[in-house]
Every structure is written in C-alpha cells, then in structure tokens.
Design a protein around this motif. Structure first.
Motif, short mmCIF file in Angstrom:
data_model
loop_
_atom_site.label_atom_id
_atom_site.label_comp_id
_atom_site.label_asym_id
_atom_site.label_seq_id
_atom_site.Cartn_x
_atom_site.Cartn_y
_atom_site.Cartn_z
N ASP A 534 10.07 -0.47 -13.16
CA ASP A 534 10.96 -1.47 -13.76
C ASP A 534 10.29 -2.85 -13.66
OD1 ASP A 534 13.16 -2.67 -14.91
OD2 ASP A 534 14.61 -1.60 -13.69
N CYS A 535 11.00 -3.87 -14.11
CA CYS A 535 10.49 -5.24 -14.20
C CYS A 535 9.91 -5.73 -12.87
CB CYS A 535 11.62 -6.15 -14.67
SG CYS A 535 11.23 -7.90 -14.65
N ILE A 536 8.77 -6.40 -12.93
CA ILE A 536 8.17 -7.03 -11.75
C ILE A 536 8.97 -8.30 -11.43
CG2 ILE A 536 6.08 -7.93 -10.71
CD1 ILE A 536 5.90 -5.00 -11.54
N SER A 537 9.35 -8.46 -10.16
CA SER A 537 10.18 -9.61 -9.80
C SER A 537 9.48 -10.61 -8.89
CB SER A 537 11.46 -9.12 -9.11
OG SER A 537 11.14 -8.37 -7.95
N GLY A 538 8.41 -10.20 -8.21
CA GLY A 538 7.74 -11.13 -7.31
C GLY A 538 6.36 -10.64 -6.92
N LEU A 539 5.49 -11.59 -6.55
CA LEU A 539 4.13 -11.28 -6.11
C LEU A 539 3.82 -12.11 -4.87
CD1 LEU A 539 2.26 -11.42 -9.56
CD2 LEU A 539 2.90 -9.34 -8.31
N ALA A 540 3.09 -11.49 -3.93
CA ALA A 540 2.65 -12.20 -2.72
C ALA A 540 1.31 -11.64 -2.30
CB ALA A 540 3.68 -12.05 -1.60
N ILE A 541 0.52 -12.46 -1.64
CA ILE A 541 -0.83 -12.06 -1.21
C ILE A 541 -1.01 -12.42 0.25
CG2 ILE A 541 -3.28 -12.64 -1.43
CD1 ILE A 541 -2.95 -12.74 -4.40
N GLY A 542 -1.61 -11.51 1.01
CA GLY A 542 -1.92 -11.75 2.40
C GLY A 542 -2.50 -10.51 3.06
N GLY A 543 -3.32 -10.74 4.09
CA GLY A 543 -3.89 -9.62 4.83
C GLY A 543 -4.81 -8.73 4.02
N GLY A 544 -5.33 -9.25 2.93
CA GLY A 544 -6.20 -8.45 2.08
C GLY A 544 -5.45 -7.59 1.09
N PHE A 545 -4.14 -7.84 0.92
CA PHE A 545 -3.32 -7.02 0.03
C PHE A 545 -2.56 -7.89 -0.96
CE2 PHE A 545 -3.53 -4.66 4.08
CZ PHE A 545 -4.11 -3.48 3.64
N LEU A 546 -2.22 -7.27 -2.09
CA LEU A 546 -1.29 -7.84 -3.05
C LEU A 546 0.01 -7.06 -2.95
CD1 LEU A 546 -0.46 -9.45 -5.66
CD2 LEU A 546 -1.44 -7.55 -6.96
N PHE A 547 1.11 -7.78 -2.77
CA PHE A 547 2.43 -7.16 -2.68
C PHE A 547 3.20 -7.50 -3.96
CE2 PHE A 547 0.90 -8.14 1.53
CZ PHE A 547 1.18 -7.01 2.27
N SER A 548 3.80 -6.48 -4.56
CA SER A 548 4.58 -6.68 -5.79
C SER A 548 5.95 -6.05 -5.63
CB SER A 548 3.86 -6.05 -6.99
OG SER A 548 3.65 -4.66 -6.80
N SER A 549 6.98 -6.82 -5.90
CA SER A 549 8.35 -6.32 -5.85
C SER A 549 8.85 -6.07 -7.25
CB SER A 549 9.25 -7.32 -5.13
OG SER A 549 9.28 -8.56 -5.82
N SER A 550 9.86 -5.19 -7.35
CA SER A 550 10.33 -4.78 -8.67
C SER A 550 11.82 -4.46 -8.64
CB SER A 550 9.53 -3.55 -9.15
OG SER A 550 10.08 -3.01 -10.32
N PHE A 551 12.37 -4.45 -9.83
CA PHE A 551 13.76 -4.03 -9.97
C PHE A 551 13.93 -2.53 -9.69
CE2 PHE A 551 15.20 -7.62 -13.06
CZ PHE A 551 15.04 -8.53 -12.03
N ASP A 552 12.83 -1.79 -9.52
CA ASP A 552 12.93 -0.37 -9.19
C ASP A 552 13.19 -0.14 -7.71
OD1 ASP A 552 10.54 -0.91 -7.97
OD2 ASP A 552 9.32 0.36 -9.26
N LYS A 553 13.50 -1.21 -6.95
CA LYS A 553 13.91 -1.18 -5.55
C LYS A 553 12.75 -0.89 -4.59
CE LYS A 553 18.31 0.75 -7.14
NZ LYS A 553 19.28 1.86 -7.01
N THR A 554 11.51 -1.04 -5.05
CA THR A 554 10.36 -0.77 -4.20
C THR A 554 9.43 -1.98 -4.17
OG1 THR A 554 8.99 0.13 -5.98
CG2 THR A 554 10.45 1.67 -4.81
N ILE A 555 8.50 -1.91 -3.20
CA ILE A 555 7.42 -2.90 -3.08
C ILE A 555 6.12 -2.13 -3.03
CG2 ILE A 555 6.40 -4.71 -1.66
CD1 ILE A 555 9.23 -5.25 -0.57
#
Length: 821
Positions: A534-555
């Motif tokens: 589902d739609c991407i709702s947020g992005l964050a970077i840290g610790g060598g990783f990219l984190f992406s949140s979504s309306f599909d209830k997962t990260i």
C-alpha cells in the motif's frame, strides 16, 4: 584559573555590574548584554548568545534568575557532555554536482529574465527583425529593466542546452539558462557582460532587456529592445536627400558610434539595418543586428571561397551576397575574417591592418555615401569588396592596393558630381575615411564637426579638443571578432523568414546554432524498491538501513549498501503514518499509526519485535498519530496527533512527560532543530516549542490562511521550511520570513526534506522539485530551482542521504535517485 565571564562582552561576572542571568537553555549572560541583544520578530523570545537557541524571554532581564553558582564559583563551569553513541557525521554529498560556482550564479542570475517574459503571438504584426519562428514577439515587463508592458524586441542566440531528461529528471528554466552561460568561454562571457552593461549605460545603444531561455528550441537568447522605426524607413536607400537632412543624419550616426567607442566597444562593421530611430529622432545602434551582420559577412566569405575554388570568377555570387545584406566591411575586417576562417595565412596583412576604432569610420562613411551618392556608390563598392575578397582568398594581396586606388578614384568622381567646390573639405574627409590604412583615417569627432558645419558655422568650438585615439585593436573590443560570433563550440547560421528580395526591406532574421555541450548523459540513475502492499507513508535512515512505513501496517528495512530488502517489522494493527530513527546505545525505530499506537523497535534485535508498545487514549473524534520526531541522545521523542496535541514521551519509562496544546486542528508534521521543536497543523500554523522546558516560543502563520494547511516541515541550521496544501512553500531564515511564498507545485505538497542547501518537495502533482537554498548575510535567502523529477504516482514521502534521494510514492514503490550511479 580565570573567573567565568559573559559570552557577549567577555567581562567577568560579578554581583553588581555584570550580573549573570540564566536563560531557559541553561546558558548565562549578563543582564546588560541581554538588554541590548537583537530581538527576534517573535514576542517574548530571544536567541541565546552562546548556543543561538530560541528561548523564552521576559520583558526585562531582571525577571530571569541569577546564576548563583557562577557568582560563587571558584573553578570554571564547563558542563560535561552526555555520553553518546552517535556515529560521526559523514561529509555531505551533493545530489547533483554543482553546475556552476556560487560567485558565477550571483553575477549572472539578475540578467536572466523570467520564462514568461517573451510571448509569441501570430496576430502581432511583424516589425523589424523581431521574429521567432515567424511570429511577432512581444516583451512583458522584464526582470532587470523598467520598460513598458509591451515592446518590440530582437533576439540573438547565445547558445543551446542539452540536458538528460532520462529517469524523469528535467532541469529548470533558470538552471538551463545558467548552464548555457557557464559553458561559454571566458572571452564570450566577458563580451556578453560588456554588451549587457553597455545597453544599460548609454541610450545610443539599444536597451538590453537581459537573457531569455526558449524552452521550445532549448536556446538562450540575448534580448534587446527593437524600435519600430529603422533608419531605412526614415530615409530609404536610394532616396536623394538634401544636404541639411544628410548633415543631421550624419551627426546622429557619428554621435551613436562615438558613444559606443566611449565604452571601448567597436562594431567592426555596421550596415543600414543596424540603426534605428527613437521617438525623438535620435539614432541608436542595435547590437543584436551588428552580430547578425557579422554572421552574414562570414557567410559571404564562405560562399565566395567555395565558389572561387570551383570557378575562376567568383565575383557574381559574392556580389549577390553583399547586395543582399547591404553591408560594407572594411578591408582590415575582411582580412581578419579570412584569417579566422582558416582559408589562407594572411599574418602580415592581419598584423599591419588591425581592426579598431577607425574600422567603424570606414563603414560609417560608406553608409553616409549611400545616402549622398546613391546607387552608383553601392554598385561600385560591392564590386570592389568582392574583388578585394577574391584577391585575399587567392593570396594575391599585392594586387589589393591597386584595386583600392581605382575604387577610391571612382568614389571621388561620384562625389564631384554630387558636391560643388564649396564642399571640398567634406569630400576630402569622406575619402580619408575610406583609406586603406586604418592609421590614416580621421576620428569620429572630426566627422561630426564636418557634418555640423553643413548646418551652422559656430564662432567657437564648444566641443573642446579631443586627442587622437590610437587605432589599435588592443585598445577596444570588436564585437565581430569576439567569441560570441567566433566561439569554437557553435557555428551560427542566419536564415531569412519571408523570402527577402534584394531590395532593401526590413530583414527578418532567426539565428540558429549548434549545440553547446550540456550535462553529461546517463548522469542520474534510478532504482526501484518494491515490497509494500500500500501507499508509502514515511522514510527514515539510520544504522546503515532505510526504514519505510506504509498503509499496509508494516515497516520494511532495506540495506543502504545494496538497497536490498532485509526485514519487515510487523505488529501495527492500523495504517503506519510516521516513523523516526533514534541513535542511542541501542538504536531505535519509533513508529506511530492512525489508531493511536506507538511502537518502539530495537534495531539489531534478531527477534525483530517491538520492545515497547504505547497507546494514546482512544477517541472516535481523532485519527491517532500523524507525526513522530526525535533528537538522537535526547531524553524525549515527540508525537503529533489528531487530537490537536503535541506530546513529549520519555525515553526512559516511555510515559507522556508533557502535553503541548495550542493547535486548532490535526498536528500532521514535526521537525526538530537547534533546540526548537516545530509543529505544523491543518490549521495552517507552525508553532515553536522550547526543547529544554517544552514551553511555547512563537506561532507562525496563525494570522494568515492563504496557503491552507501545513502538510510538511523541514528545518536545518537556522532555516525553517513549511509546505502547504496549495502547493506553496514558506521559508524562514533566522526567524525572518521570506517576503512571499514560493509557488513550487500546482497542488498539495505532502512531503518536504532539507539537507544542507538542498531542498526537495513532492506531492499530489507526482513531481519532485529540486531546489537550492543560498543563505546570505543576515536573513536573506536565495531559492534556485534546479529541476524536477517526474513520476507516475503521487509523492508521499522524501528522504535524502549522502547524495541519494529516496522518494516514496502512493503506488507502493520507493525510488532511489543518485548521480553517476
């Protein structure tokens, strides 16, 4: 050990004169200095002179507490920094390598007119050479010159842009114009600047409106004012004029050429089409037309050389070319042109007869003789110039002097028929202007005096004495020998529009040119990350990783090194609206959903389960968490919610430590910078909160709602950027707002991100706008639009890290853009 002192006046603290007062941030300064510090535009606030943090401030510093410890201190007060596991800051990389230097941009930006400056209208009558694609050209209010809303202009191509529009990136109007300028050689730039400034300094040179980039053909043009009346329309070529009219016209021409020489400019050759007449009857020079004439002379030489190589008599075709353009180049200019074309080596003649101020006297005298003698002079001069050119091409320069002597005798004979014995001095002066040796020609002032004596004989010479100027190319700059015409990177061609015949009509010219080297191809690469449903709702970077949140209830967790999927964080029961990475001893990822749940994830835990789950109070009227923010090493993280509140959560026991109230609608975006928490809301306002005590500092945008809801915030150093639902961006630098919002998008901006001088924004129009912020002294900010990245879906999230731009879309994809792979 030295006693502690005030950070402003550097005077030791005492209990009488230099009394230390404690600010909300914990730093101290003497009350006298606090009274004289500049106050921000927000009421009851001040910036700490030690840390520049914006803190609350009473009406008088006496209301602040004294720092008793400093008054009693026996040793220096140096607070120990808290231990932190924050990784060292990596050097900031540019998203796109600098297309130009900052100094270059500041020097040329004001010469670029807005993209809508020039408009084409088929119904507009054609006047002069003011045509683009055969349509009439009108000029709206230009950026640099104060002129009427509509005027006729002439255009001359400076260069062309070739950019790489692959992967959807498209350079902006200003970036393309600046890139064309930046790729010009130093000589062409110096010449262009000289032309631009001369048009502003002297009314005898056509008004220069600036530089305009044509999106249709990808070319940058020099825009000059074009008067409706040309000199040809006033007197005509073969119309016999009386001596008084001839003298008046001659004086105007001499004054025009003289004023050009005052700014150390030489045309090298002028024709009748180069001169116009204003409303008061004064003659002026169109620089664009001069450069166009120079290109036509080059064409004449190329055609003559080509014909001479295949025919023993090249006189016919060369004569046709000269007759068409009605231009009279001096012999020394022809030598220079033939030398530059690389036809033959004429080094001796080129060094002997150099182009200088006197070269304009040759052309000027020819123009005057056209009106004084008429068609016979034109025909004789055309024959002479064609023969002279053929002698040069055939390396028979020794015969050129004889050709000149014979031609000058014919011109003298024609003058004898036109002038009686009373005008012997004028005849001698005109013939002297046509001397083969430039060093023996008179100066413009002598010609002007001669013209004046045809009208009036003054008792005294009010012009004063003028020393004879050295006829040297090094003392001036010749337009027709400069890099604008002879740049090795472009070969201009001039085309006629409208089928011009050999009779003298207003020439309608369009300049074409080869492509100037542009941005290298395949410079911007794009990688797609797919995995969400589902739609991407947020992005964050840290610790060598990219984190992406979504309306599909997962990260989803992605590796920054290989951009491959690593883990999926599951646990939310509602749409994940926002997330943030926090650098601590155990790195954390904090996420919030629209059901009011907050999850704390420990990064590096193999179980990949949340270490803590927090819940806001449920209320059917509100829509849960909309924004999350945190500062690495801080004791708090912050959330913005649908209940209009901003909450501070403790990082120790994960309880609500403080509730910040003031917004009138959903708090949908948060940003933290320099000890200040910024919150944006659907109510259209931005509120500032002090991180040390969570007190309210100021409210921005509460008095205006013209831009609608604030949908995203970004803060860096002393700059705050707010994106609104109407597509506009508001910027504050050092607490001072930009005069007017920036119209960056056509509709709502859902995400904005700022890192260093780079500013990225994206939203409903499926486009990412790339801009650069240049913060000058005090509170000035220059915003430069570099380009746009087009997409197939709405942009919902943005993040930038080490030269890579991460774009989250509503179609479940994440695109990663980087320069050079």
């Amino acid at each position: 050990m030295e006693p502690p002192e005030c950070p402003v006046c550097l005077q030791p603290f005492d209990g009488e004169v230099t009394i230390p007062r404690v600010l909300a941030c914990g730093h101290s300064a003497c009350d006298s200095c606090l009274t004289h510090l500049p106050k921000p535009p927000f009421t009851r606030t001040i910036r700490c002179p030690a840390c520049t943090q914006l803190v609350t401030y009473p009406e008088h510093p006496s209301a602040l507490p004294k720092n008793i410890d400093l008054l009693r201190i026996s040793s220096s007060l140096n607070p120990k920094p808290k231990p932190s596991s924050i990784s060292p800051t990596l050097p900031l990389l540019d998203f796109i390598p600098n297309l130009w230097s900052h100094e270059f941009f500041n020097n040329w930006k004001d010469w670029i007119t807005p993209h809508d400056t020039i408009s084409t209208d088929e119904s507009t009558p054609v006047i002069g050479s003011s045509l683009v694609y055969g349509k009439g050209v009108n000029l709206k209010v230009p950026a640099r010159c104060s002129m009427k809303c509509r005027m006729n202009v002439s255009l001359l191509k400076v260069g062309s842009f070739t950019g790489n529009d692959e992967n959807g990136f498209r350079y902006s109007y200003l970036a393309k114009a600046m890139w064309v300028l930046f790729k010009l050689g130093d000589g062409a730039l110096a010449e262009l600047e000289l032309v631009l400034r001369s048009g502003l300094m002297d009314r005898r040179v056509c008004g220069v409106c600036g530089l305009w980039y044509n999106e249709e053909d990808g070319s940058l043009y020099l825009v000059c004012e074009r008067k409706r009346t040309s000199l040809l329309n006033v007197v005509g070529l073969y119309t016999e004029v009386d001596l008084s009219s001839f003298a008046m016209m001659g004086m105007e021409l001499c004054e025009t050429v003289s004023r050009l020489h005052d700014v150390e400019l030489v045309t090298g050759c002028v024709s009748l089409s180069c001169f116009g007449v204003d409303h008061f009857g004064h003659v002026f020079l169109d620089v664009n037309e001069v450069l166009m004439i120079g290109e036509r002379v080059r064409e004449m030489i190329r055609e003559s050389v080509s014909f001479a190589q295949n025919n023993s008599d090249g006189k016919t075709i060369a004569s046709n070319v000269i007759s068409e353009i009605h231009v009279f180049p001096s012999p020394e200019l022809l030598i220079q042109f033939v030398q530059k074309e690389g036809v033959v080596d004429l080094e001796f003649q080129r060094s002997t007869f150099s182009v200088g101020y006197s070269s304009d006297l040759w052309s000027l005298a020819c123009v005057l003789l056209c009106f004084l003698v008429g068609k016979p002079f034109v025909e004789e001069t055309h024959d002479f110039l064609c023969s002279y050119l053929l002698k040069l091409v055939n390396v028979r320069a020794c015969d050129c002097e004889g050709l000149h002597v014979a031609w000058l005798e014919k011109v003298s004979s024609l003058l004898d028929k036109r002038l009686d014995s009373k005008y012997v001095s004028m005849k001698e002066l005109l013939c002297k202007c046509l001397s083969l040796d430039p060093g023996t020609r008179p100066i413009v002032n002598d010609m002007w005096k001669c013209m004046r004596e045809l009208i009036i004989s003054p008792n005294c010479d009010v012009t004063g004495s003028i020393e004879r100027e050295t006829i040297s190319g090094s003392a001036c700059h010749c337009l027709l020998l400069g890099d604008l015409l002879w740049s090795s990177s472009k070969t201009n061609k001039v085309e006629d529009k409208g089928g011009m015949s050999n009779d003298l009509k207003d020439e309608v010219l369009v300049v074409k040119g080869d492509v100037i080297e542009g941005v290298c191809k395949n410079s911007l690469t794009c990688t797609d990350l797919k995995g969400h449903l589902d739609c991407i709702s947020g992005l964050a970077i840290g610790g060598g990783f990219l984190f992406s949140s979504s309306f599909d209830k997962t990260i989803n967790v992605w590796s920054l090194e290989g951009l491959n999927h690593v883990h999926t964080l599951k646990g939310h029961e509602h749409k994940v609206m926002a997330l943030v990475f926090v650098e601590r001893e155990v790195p954390l990822c904090i996420s919030g959903d629209n059901g009011g749940d907050i999850f704390i994830w420990a990064i590096g835990d193999e179980k990949l389960k949340p270490i803590k789950r927090l819940s806001e109070e449920k209320d059917w009227r509100y829509s849960g968490i909309h924004a999350v923010a945190a500062v690495s090493g801080s004791d708090f993280f912050y959330t913005g919610s649908g209940d209009k509140l901003v909450k501070a959560w403790s990082m120790h026991d994960y309880s609500v430590s403080c509730t910040m109230n003031g917004h009138k609608s959903v708090v949908c975006t948060l940003a933290v910078c320099n000890g200040v928490l910024y919150s944006g809301s659907w109510d259209g306002s931005v509120r500032l909160w002090c991180l040390s005590d969570h007190s309210s500092l100021a409210v921005l945008g509460e008095d205006t709602s013209t831009c609608g809801s604030v949908l995203s915030l970004a803060a860096h150093a002393h700059t705050l950027v707010a994106a609104h639902e109407n597509g506009r961006i508001k910027i504050w630098n050092k607490d001072v707002p930009l005069k007017s919002p920036i119209s960056a998008h056509s509709s709502s901006i859902f995400s904005i991100y700022m890192e260093g001088e780079w500013l990225f924004s994206g939203g409903w129009d499926k486009t990412v706008v790339v801009q650069k912020l240049s913060c000058g002294d005090e509170s000035q900010v220059d915003v430069t639009k570099i380009g746009t990245i087009g997409g197939d879906s709405v942009v919902t999230a943005l993040h930038y890290w080490q030269g890579r731009l991460f774009v989250g879309h509503a179609d479940r994809t994440i695109k990663v853009y980087s320069y050079g792979g």
